[in-house]
Design a protein around this motif. Structure first.
Motif, PDB file in Angstrom:
ATOM      1  N   LEU A  29       0.869  -1.227  -0.057  1.00 43.28           N
ATOM      2  CA  LEU A  29       0.030  -0.109   0.012  1.00 43.28           C
ATOM      3  C   LEU A  29       0.796   1.159   0.110  1.00 43.28           C
ATOM      4  O   LEU A  29       1.896   1.490   1.073  1.00 43.28           O
ATOM      5  CB  LEU A  29      -0.899   0.052   1.103  1.00 43.28           C
ATOM      6  N   PHE A  30       0.656   2.130  -0.853  1.00 43.29           N
ATOM      7  CA  PHE A  30       1.568   3.468  -1.197  1.00 43.29           C
ATOM      8  C   PHE A  30       2.800   2.953  -1.184  1.00 43.29           C
ATOM      9  O   PHE A  30       3.835   3.841  -0.773  1.00 43.29           O
ATOM     10  CB  PHE A  30       1.071   4.555  -0.090  1.00 43.29           C
ATOM     11  N   GLY A  31       3.504   1.995  -1.649  1.00 43.00           N
ATOM     12  CA  GLY A  31       4.879   1.612  -1.795  1.00 43.00           C
ATOM     13  C   GLY A  31       5.601   1.083  -0.328  1.00 43.00           C
ATOM     14  O   GLY A  31       6.883   1.170  -0.733  1.00 43.00           O
ATOM     15  N   ALA A  32       5.133   1.492   0.581  1.00 37.91           N
ATOM     16  CA  ALA A  32       5.658   1.409   1.845  1.00 37.91           C
ATOM     17  C   ALA A  32       5.403   0.093   2.794  1.00 37.91           C
ATOM     18  O   ALA A  32       5.902  -0.447   3.531  1.00 37.91           O
ATOM     19  CB  ALA A  32       5.896   2.651   2.538  1.00 37.91           C
ATOM     20  N   VAL A  33       3.918   0.113   2.851  1.00 30.55           N
ATOM     21  CA  VAL A  33       3.485  -1.012   3.739  1.00 30.55           C
ATOM     22  C   VAL A  33       2.769  -2.151   3.302  1.00 30.55           C
ATOM     23  O   VAL A  33       2.019  -2.181   2.427  1.00 30.55           O
ATOM     24  CB  VAL A  33       2.330  -0.086   4.500  1.00 30.55           C
ATOM     25  N   PRO A  34       3.743  -3.473   3.454  1.00 30.33           N
ATOM     26  CA  PRO A  34       3.260  -4.533   2.871  1.00 30.33           C
ATOM     27  C   PRO A  34       1.947  -5.002   3.725  1.00 30.33           C
ATOM     28  O   PRO A  34       1.883  -5.026   4.891  1.00 30.33           O
ATOM     29  CB  PRO A  34       4.413  -5.350   3.174  1.00 30.33           C
ATOM     30  N   LEU A  35       1.154  -5.660   3.042  1.00 27.37           N
ATOM     31  CA  LEU A  35      -0.325  -5.990   3.610  1.00 27.37           C
ATOM     32  C   LEU A  35      -0.782  -7.572   3.122  1.00 27.37           C
ATOM     33  O   LEU A  35      -0.364  -7.904   1.928  1.00 27.37           O
ATOM     34  CB  LEU A  35      -1.470  -4.848   3.240  1.00 27.37           C
ATOM     35  N   ASN A  36      -1.213  -8.044   4.035  1.00 29.21           N
ATOM     36  CA  ASN A  36      -1.740  -9.434   3.562  1.00 29.21           C
ATOM     37  C   ASN A  36      -3.046  -9.065   3.116  1.00 29.21           C
ATOM     38  O   ASN A  36      -3.681  -8.373   3.314  1.00 29.21           O
ATOM     39  CB  ASN A  36      -1.930 -10.255   4.768  1.00 29.21           C
ATOM     40  N   SER A  37      -3.712 -10.405   2.395  1.00 29.47           N
ATOM     41  CA  SER A  37      -5.100 -10.216   1.836  1.00 29.47           C
ATOM     42  C   SER A  37      -6.028 -10.074   2.758  1.00 29.47           C
ATOM     43  O   SER A  37      -7.078  -9.408   2.511  1.00 29.47           O
ATOM     44  CB  SER A  37      -5.168 -11.293   0.765  1.00 29.47           C
ATOM     45  N   ASN A  38      -5.831 -10.661   3.774  1.00 31.34           N
ATOM     46  CA  ASN A  38      -6.730 -10.337   4.914  1.00 31.34           C
ATOM     47  C   ASN A  38      -6.749  -8.954   5.384  1.00 31.34           C
ATOM     48  O   ASN A  38      -7.672  -8.494   5.859  1.00 31.34           O
ATOM     49  CB  ASN A  38      -6.260 -11.445   6.118  1.00 31.34           C
ATOM     50  N   ASP A  39      -5.794  -8.367   5.538  1.00 30.99           N
ATOM     51  CA  ASP A  39      -5.817  -6.855   6.178  1.00 30.99           C
ATOM     52  C   ASP A  39      -6.292  -5.942   5.043  1.00 30.99           C
ATOM     53  O   ASP A  39      -6.527  -4.746   5.328  1.00 30.99           O
ATOM     54  CB  ASP A  39      -4.328  -6.449   6.562  1.00 30.99           C
ATOM     55  N   LEU A  40      -6.106  -6.373   3.655  1.00 31.52           N
ATOM     56  CA  LEU A  40      -6.451  -5.376   2.488  1.00 31.52           C
ATOM     57  C   LEU A  40      -7.942  -4.829   2.729  1.00 31.52           C
ATOM     58  O   LEU A  40      -8.151  -3.518   2.596  1.00 31.52           O
ATOM     59  CB  LEU A  40      -6.417  -5.728   1.421  1.00 31.52           C
ATOM     60  N   ALA A  41      -9.005  -5.726   3.041  1.00 28.19           N
ATOM     61  CA  ALA A  41     -10.344  -5.229   3.179  1.00 28.19           C
ATOM     62  C   ALA A  41     -10.494  -4.246   4.605  1.00 28.19           C
ATOM     63  O   ALA A  41     -11.118  -3.434   4.232  1.00 28.19           O
ATOM     64  CB  ALA A  41     -11.233  -6.620   3.286  1.00 28.19           C
ATOM     65  N   GLY A  42      -9.665  -4.749   5.345  1.00 28.42           N
ATOM     66  CA  GLY A  42      -9.817  -3.675   6.508  1.00 28.42           C
ATOM     67  C   GLY A  42      -9.234  -2.269   6.317  1.00 28.42           C
ATOM     68  O   GLY A  42      -9.777  -1.279   6.809  1.00 28.42           O
ATOM     69  N   THR A  43      -8.155  -2.322   5.562  1.00 26.12           N
ATOM     70  CA  THR A  43      -7.437  -1.092   5.152  1.00 26.12           C
ATOM     71  C   THR A  43      -8.383  -0.196   4.368  1.00 26.12           C
ATOM     72  O   THR A  43      -8.405   1.009   4.452  1.00 26.12           O
ATOM     73  CB  THR A  43      -6.184  -1.341   4.473  1.00 26.12           C
ATOM     74  N   ILE A  44      -8.985  -0.916   3.465  1.00 22.53           N
ATOM     75  CA  ILE A  44      -9.726  -0.181   2.568  1.00 22.53           C
ATOM     76  C   ILE A  44     -10.791   0.280   3.166  1.00 22.53           C
ATOM     77  O   ILE A  44     -11.484   1.426   3.087  1.00 22.53           O
ATOM     78  CB  ILE A  44     -10.262  -1.126   1.186  1.00 22.53           C
ATOM     79  N   MET A  45     -11.722  -0.435   4.083  1.00 16.15           N
ATOM     80  CA  MET A  45     -12.724   0.181   4.982  1.00 16.15           C
ATOM     81  C   MET A  45     -12.340   1.117   5.553  1.00 16.15           C
ATOM     82  O   MET A  45     -12.926   2.204   5.922  1.00 16.15           O
ATOM     83  CB  MET A  45     -13.235  -1.222   5.843  1.00 16.15           C
ATOM     84  N   GLY A  46     -11.131   1.271   6.404  1.00 15.09           N
ATOM     85  CA  GLY A  46     -10.602   2.062   7.132  1.00 15.09           C
ATOM     86  C   GLY A  46     -10.213   3.604   6.224  1.00 15.09           C
ATOM     87  O   GLY A  46     -10.753   4.830   6.755  1.00 15.09           O
ATOM     88  N   ALA A  47     -10.028   3.295   4.993  1.00 12.63           N
ATOM     89  CA  ALA A  47      -9.756   4.479   4.128  1.00 12.63           C
ATOM     90  C   ALA A  47     -10.963   5.118   3.840  1.00 12.63           C
ATOM     91  O   ALA A  47     -10.992   6.086   3.690  1.00 12.63           O
ATOM     92  CB  ALA A  47      -8.856   3.972   2.820  1.00 12.63           C
ATOM     93  N   ILE A  48     -12.055   4.348   3.525  1.00 12.18           N
ATOM     94  CA  ILE A  48     -13.222   4.779   3.056  1.00 12.18           C
ATOM     95  C   ILE A  48     -13.747   5.718   4.390  1.00 12.18           C
ATOM     96  O   ILE A  48     -14.602   6.559   4.036  1.00 12.18           O
ATOM     97  CB  ILE A  48     -14.165   3.630   2.696  1.00 12.18           C
ATOM     98  N   PHE A  49     -13.550   5.212   5.557  1.00 10.25           N
ATOM     99  CA  PHE A  49     -14.384   5.544   6.606  1.00 10.25           C
ATOM    100  C   PHE A  49     -13.449   7.207   6.829  1.00 10.25           C
ATOM    101  O   PHE A  49     -14.131   7.972   6.951  1.00 10.25           O
ATOM    102  CB  PHE A  49     -14.132   4.828   7.922  1.00 10.25           C
TER     103      PHE A  49
END
Length: 103
Positions: free
Chosen positions: A6-26
Motif C-alpha cells: 500500500l502506497f509503496g511502503a506498507v506490505p499488507l496481507n490479503s486479509n488486512d487489505l479489506a480492513g485497510t480499504i474500509m478504514g480509508a473509506i471511513f
C-alpha cells in the motif's frame, strides 16, 4: 503468500487489505461529511446575504426614483424660466424666420 504493498511502503496481507480499504473509506467519508457541512453552511449564509441585499436595493431604488422625479421637475421648471427670460430679451415677439436663420 499473498502480500500487497500500500502506497509503496506498507506490505499488507490479503486479509488486512479489506480492513485497510474500509478504514480509508471511513477516513475519507468522515472528512467528506465535514466539507459538505461547511459548504451547506456557506450556501445558507450567502442566501441570507442575498435576501438582505434584495430588500435593501428595493428601498434604495424607490428613493432613487423619487430623487430622479424631483430632479426632473426641477429641470423642467428651470427650462421654463430660461425660456421666459429669453423671450423677454427679444422684446416680447419672436424674430421672423429670415432673421433667425440669417437668410
Amino acid at each position: 503468500m499473498n502480500q500487497f504493498v500500500l502506497f509503496g511502503a506498507v506490505p499488507l496481507n490479503s486479509n488486512d487489505l479489506a480492513g485497510t480499504i474500509m478504514g480509508a473509506i471511513f477516513f475519507i467519508g468522515f472528512f467528506a461529511i465535514i466539507v459538505v457541512k461547511m459548504l451547506i453552511k456557506h450556501q445558507q449564509h450567502m442566501a441570507a446575504l442575498m435576501r438582505q441585499e434584495v430588500g435593501q436595493y428595493a428601498n434604495d431604488s424607490s428613493a432613487l426614483r423619487e430623487e430622479v422625479k424631483n430632479l426632473s421637475s426641477l429641470i423642467q421648471q428651470q427650462t421654463i424660466l430660461l425660456d421666459d427670460l429669453q423671450g423677454r430679451t427679444i422684446s416680447g415677439t419672436p424674430p421672423s424666420f429670415h432673421v433667425r436663420t440669417g437668410s
